[in-house]
Design an enzyme around this catalytic site. Structure first.
Site, PDB file in Angstrom:
ATOM      1  N   ARG A  87       0.831  -1.205   0.000  1.00  0.00           N
ATOM      2  CA  ARG A  87       0.000   0.000   0.000  1.00  0.00           C
ATOM      3  C   ARG A  87       0.865   1.254   0.000  1.00  0.00           C
ATOM      4  O   ARG A  87       0.537   2.242  -0.666  1.00  0.00           O
ATOM      5  CB  ARG A  87      -0.945  -0.015   1.199  1.00  0.00           C
ATOM      6  CG  ARG A  87      -1.996   1.087   1.150  1.00  0.00           C
ATOM      7  CD  ARG A  87      -3.072   0.873   2.187  1.00  0.00           C
ATOM      8  NE  ARG A  87      -2.554   1.008   3.552  1.00  0.00           N
ATOM      9  CZ  ARG A  87      -3.299   0.862   4.649  1.00  0.00           C
ATOM     10  NH1 ARG A  87      -4.582   0.548   4.538  1.00  0.00           N
ATOM     11  NH2 ARG A  87      -2.773   1.004   5.851  1.00  0.00           N
ATOM     12  N   LYS A 189      -2.512   6.667   1.210  1.00  0.00           N
ATOM     13  CA  LYS A 189      -2.420   7.043   2.630  1.00  0.00           C
ATOM     14  C   LYS A 189      -1.430   8.203   2.751  1.00  0.00           C
ATOM     15  O   LYS A 189      -0.277   8.038   3.147  1.00  0.00           O
ATOM     16  CB  LYS A 189      -1.991   5.841   3.475  1.00  0.00           C
ATOM     17  CG  LYS A 189      -2.309   5.984   4.961  1.00  0.00           C
ATOM     18  CD  LYS A 189      -2.117   4.664   5.682  1.00  0.00           C
ATOM     19  CE  LYS A 189      -2.363   4.792   7.177  1.00  0.00           C
ATOM     20  NZ  LYS A 189      -3.777   5.071   7.508  1.00  0.00           N
ATOM     21  N   GLU A 225     -16.313   6.448   3.651  1.00  0.00           N
ATOM     22  CA  GLU A 225     -15.488   6.104   4.811  1.00  0.00           C
ATOM     23  C   GLU A 225     -16.094   6.668   6.095  1.00  0.00           C
ATOM     24  O   GLU A 225     -16.988   7.517   6.075  1.00  0.00           O
ATOM     25  CB  GLU A 225     -14.047   6.595   4.632  1.00  0.00           C
ATOM     26  CG  GLU A 225     -13.288   5.852   3.547  1.00  0.00           C
ATOM     27  CD  GLU A 225     -11.783   5.801   3.799  1.00  0.00           C
ATOM     28  OE1 GLU A 225     -11.300   6.398   4.767  1.00  0.00           O
ATOM     29  OE2 GLU A 225     -11.087   5.140   3.004  1.00  0.00           O
TER      30      GLU A 225
END
Length: 346
Positions: A87, A189, A225
């Site tokens: 990720r 992220k 989210e």
């Protein structure tokens, strides 16, 4: 190793919060002239960077979060660190930063955990060692362009269980703010995503909600989210559902729960649109991520409508079972799927 001969620092392990604590060592590696150096463990918890660093001006920074777990036998294990590495690679590619190879990432994490072994909480405390890898653009720069140099670092600290005394449902409110733009950085992220979430999060707290629910920015009709966590829900006929969108951060916890629901509980699982005006199709709901594992959702406030799922005070049975199975794998109480667990001393 047995629980009787563990080497630990003197801390009140039962009452740890989730806050920064300086531990003994951290790993740091520098990228310059097109390559990473070998990296090393250091004791200094500060870094010195150029005032022109892109991390300071243009948001060229990303990070990860994972944990190390002490087993009942006293061993220390990691949960799917290779997925965090993958990720971070995607986050770096999105921000035009050099990627950290999976092997280098996992080795750095293992080095830091081994060096801070005494800070890994004992099994019976329910606490864990939180691990924070990050990568930032540094070096002398002022133009809007990728940095000339980069720093990759990993530091750790012990943290307590998110819920003292077991899982507890809390309520959330739908935000009018957008978390990420279509085709933006929602699936990466990166630091800027979190800076942008501070205001809507505070507004939710001001109204005594745990956090806010973000809807899709294009239509404001679908849940994406929950604060900085992924959303999931259980239908009345026991289907595990989680939203699907290119703007959602791919949560390692969520994909682990999808696997557990399907392969250990025999449930049907779906990644699909979750419309905020159709919440009555679900009997349970929760947010999931590294810190809390699962945060059960009691109810959601959507403008003048307040929808309660299983209960505002009790955790739904499927949510409870998912939490118990995932944490049992993480702490080594039951065997997980192949490749999920890494021994830090191997």
């Amino acid at each position: 190793m047995t629980a009787e001969n563990l080497k630990t620092v003197d801390l009140d392990w039962e009452n740890l919060g989730f806050s920064y604590m300086k531990t003994d060592y951290r790993y740091i590696s520098y990228w310059k002239d097109g390559q990473w150096d070998d990296g090393q463990l250091v004791t200094d918890n500060t870094i010195t960077i150029s005032e022109g660093s892109t991390a300071l001006h243009y948001g060229q920074s990303c990070f990860e979060g994972l944990k190390a777990y002490r087993t009942k036998e006293g061993d220390i294990q990691l949960f799917r660190p290779d997925e965090n590495a993958k990720r971070m690679i995607k986050s770096c590619e999105r921000l035009m930063m050099p990627t950290v190879p999976v092997d280098k990432f996992v080795d750095a994490v293992k080095q830091v955990v081994r060096a801070n072994e005494a800070w890994v909480p004992p099994y019976e405390s329910g606490s864990t060692l939180y691990i924070r890898p990050y990568l930032i653009g540094v070096g002398d720069n002022i133009g809007v362009k990728p940095a000339p140099e980069y720093i990759f670092s990993v530091f750790v600290m012990p943290v307590g269980p998110y819920f003292k005394g077991g899982l507890a449902p809390t309520n959330f409110i739908v935000s009018d703010y957008d978390r990420a733009a279509p085709h933006g950085t929602g699936a990466a992220k990166v630091g800027g995503n979190y800076a942008a979430s501070l205001l809507p999060g505070q507004l939710a707290h001001d109204r005594e909600f745990s956090d806010c629910i973000y809807l899709d920015p294009a239509t404001h009709t679908k849940i994406e989210e929950v604060g900085s966590a992924n959303f999931f829900a259980i239908t009345h006929d026991d289907v595990f559902v989680t939203p699907q969108s290119p703007s959602i951060l791919p949560s390692i916890t969520k994909y682990s729960l999808l696997h557990i629901a399907e392969h250990l509980l025999g449930m049907k699982v779906e990644e699909r649109d979750v419309y905020v005006d159709r919440l009555d199709e679900f009997k349970e709901a929760g947010a999931c991520g590294t810190a809390a594992v699962i945060s059960p959702i009691g109810g959601i406030q959507n403008h003048d409508e307040f929808h309660v799922f299983y209960s505002e005070t009790e955790v739904g049975p499927i949510t409870q079972k998912l939490y118990e199975l995932l944490t049992a794998i993480q702490f080594g109480d039951i065997e997980g799927p192949e490749g999920w667990i890494y021994d830090v001393f191997e």
